[in-house]
Design a protein around this motif. Structure first.
Motif, mmCIF file in Angstrom:
data_model
loop_
_atom_site.group_PDB
_atom_site.id
_atom_site.type_symbol
_atom_site.label_atom_id
_atom_site.label_comp_id
_atom_site.label_asym_id
_atom_site.label_seq_id
_atom_site.Cartn_x
_atom_site.Cartn_y
_atom_site.Cartn_z
ATOM 1 N N ASP A 92 12.292 8.994 -0.314
ATOM 2 C CA ASP A 92 10.856 8.790 -0.160
ATOM 3 C C ASP A 92 10.341 9.530 1.075
ATOM 4 O OD1 ASP A 92 8.392 7.185 -0.969
ATOM 5 O OD2 ASP A 92 8.613 6.660 1.147
ATOM 6 N N ASN A 142 7.118 9.052 2.414
ATOM 7 C CA ASN A 142 6.023 8.367 3.100
ATOM 8 C C ASN A 142 6.377 8.114 4.562
ATOM 9 O OD1 ASN A 142 4.282 8.197 0.877
ATOM 10 N ND2 ASN A 142 5.350 6.397 0.103
ATOM 11 N N THR A 152 6.518 6.073 7.693
ATOM 12 C CA THR A 152 6.522 4.637 7.949
ATOM 13 C C THR A 152 6.250 4.349 9.425
ATOM 14 O OG1 THR A 152 8.916 4.708 8.284
ATOM 15 C CG2 THR A 152 8.129 4.187 6.065
ATOM 16 N N ASN A 153 5.792 3.152 9.699
ATOM 17 C CA ASN A 153 5.470 2.766 11.077
ATOM 18 C C ASN A 153 6.692 2.831 11.988
ATOM 19 O OD1 ASN A 153 2.744 2.327 10.538
ATOM 20 N ND2 ASN A 153 3.070 0.166 10.003
ATOM 21 N N ASP A 154 7.856 2.468 11.459
ATOM 22 C CA ASP A 154 9.045 2.481 12.315
ATOM 23 C C ASP A 154 9.412 3.902 12.735
ATOM 24 O OD1 ASP A 154 9.766 2.968 9.627
ATOM 25 O OD2 ASP A 154 11.865 2.533 10.080
ATOM 26 N N ARG A 155 9.188 4.900 11.846
ATOM 27 C CA ARG A 155 9.473 6.269 12.231
ATOM 28 C C ARG A 155 8.464 6.772 13.265
ATOM 29 N NH1 ARG A 155 13.748 6.391 12.563
ATOM 30 N NH2 ARG A 155 13.793 8.642 12.827
#
Length: 396
Positions: free
Chosen positions: A273, A275, A277-280
């Protein structure tokens, strides 16, 4: 790129693309290869490297400043390019230093910008000087065999050229050499994407294989000034005997051009995926903060710099950021570095079938085969090292 939606779940298949929406000349004889998963088990690095070179203190030939390339030789040894020192160094399969060749300068055997080219015929070691736009060939003892100027032939690669098995150099030209203009109507901070081309240089002639390809994503600063977009897409390519694989990083898809510039094959695979993400994003921000030594500098970064970076981050990662061609026509696809905690690479065969997946905990791939990789890494003290690892099946 034209997209055909023919799919066979769970398998890699060869399909003849047929569409009423695209002109027949573009699709004639074009094969589409789609892979829902790797054909073979995942790979990992061996527990210990076969060899490692690079130390914090000791003989100068083992101390690196700025490693910009390394290649593995047929005897198992390696050649390392250190741009800070302006030289090349050869080490045997046990990591013993054999010779150092070159220095900073503009004369024969001297370098201002040092890159090593892979899989080049005609010489064991081939160097591209990106500052002088010059190719230098060396023998296995580090002696200069030949030097030629690309500028004399009107060739100015924007990025490092790649060698094809027949000796051609494949490269992308500088955008201003293509007569492209991007600045009209742009305001500070606006995002845009260069258009680029793939060209092949052989002898004294240049052939444009494909033009108008979406290239690097940029942000506009002011007239005559721009910068690369954070996590921006770019065009990547790899040369093989049958032609050139290239892709724009919009998705897990690559096209192969033959040497006349016709698309002969399309490879698609169901990669991870994309998308963001907030953690990245949080991990990326923490990586920036770690560069600052004092609390005030960190606060200034968060107030003045980070908002602009965050605003530019895309909603989707680029699908990949590099292709690493192998002598047999297969190639590794390096997925975007910030998509996952470690480096993830996908091995595709010469037909574009997804064969393997490889996870690397840390390091930058400089050279690779089907069952080994050569990495630039740093030790616990931050000292640059070059390490050669065999690959093993994950879980084995």
């Amino acid at each position: 790129m034209h997209r055909s939606r023919l799919r066979v779940p769970g398998a890699a298949v060869l399909l003849l693309t047929v569409s009423m929406l695209a002109p027949p000349p573009t699709l004639a004889g074009q094969e589409v290869v789609e892979s829902a998963a790797p054909r073979d088990p995942d790979l990992r690095l061996a527990d210990e490297p076969l060899l490692r070179v690079g130390i914090v203190d000791g003989p100068l030939e083992y101390i690196f400043g700025n490693v910009t390339g390394a290649v593995r030789l047929e005897d198992g040894g390696i050649v390392v390019a250190d741009e800070q020192s302006g030289n090349l160094r050869r080490f045997d399969a046990n990591g013993r230093h054999l010779w150092t060749s070159g220095r900073s300068g503009e004369g024969p055997g001297e370098y201002k910008g040092l890159r090593l080219l892979r899989n080049c015929p005609g010489a064991p070691v081939t160097v591209f000087d990106w500052s002088l736009d010059r190719i230098t060939e060396l023998d296995l003892d580090g002696n200069v065999l030949a030097t030629r100027s690309l500028l004399a032939a009107g060739v100015r690669p924007y990025n490092d050229p790649l060698c094809a098995p027949d000796g051609r150099l494949v490269y992308t030209p500088w955008p201003d050499d293509m007569g492209e203009s991007y600045e009209e109507g742009l305001a500070e901070g606006d995002l845009y994407r260069w258009r680029t081309a793939l060209e092949a240089f052989e002898g004294d002639s240049v052939v444009t294989l494909r033009s108008g390809i979406p290239g690097a994503e940029r942000f506009f600063i002011q007239a005559g000034s721009s910068g690369p977009r954070w996590w921006g897409r770019d065009m990547v390519f790899a040369a093989a005997g049958a032609g050139v694989w290239y892709g724009t990083a919009d998705d897990y898809e690559l096209e192969q051009l033959n040497w006349t510039g016709r698309v002969t094959r399309v490879a698609r695979w169901a990669g991870p995926d994309l998308n963001v993400t907030n953690d990245r994003v949080d991990s990326y921000r923490e990586g920036w903060l770690a560069r600052y030594d004092d609390a005030e500098a960190r606060r200034n970064f968060e107030r003045e710099v980070w908002p602009d970076i965050r605003e530019q981050l895309p909603e989707r990662f680029p699908a990949y950021e590099a292709l690493i061609a192998l002598p047999d026509g297969a190639f590794w696809v390096k997925t975007h570095a910030w998509r996952a905690a470690g480096e993830e690479l996908h091995l595709l065969d010469a037909n574009g079938v997804w064969l393997r997946r490889l996870m690397i905990p840390g390091g930058v791939v400089l050279d690779a085969g089907r069952d080994w990789v050569l990495l630039r890494q740093r030790d616990q003290l931050g000292v640059p090292t070059v390490a050669l690892y065999e690959l093993a099946e994950a879980g084995g």
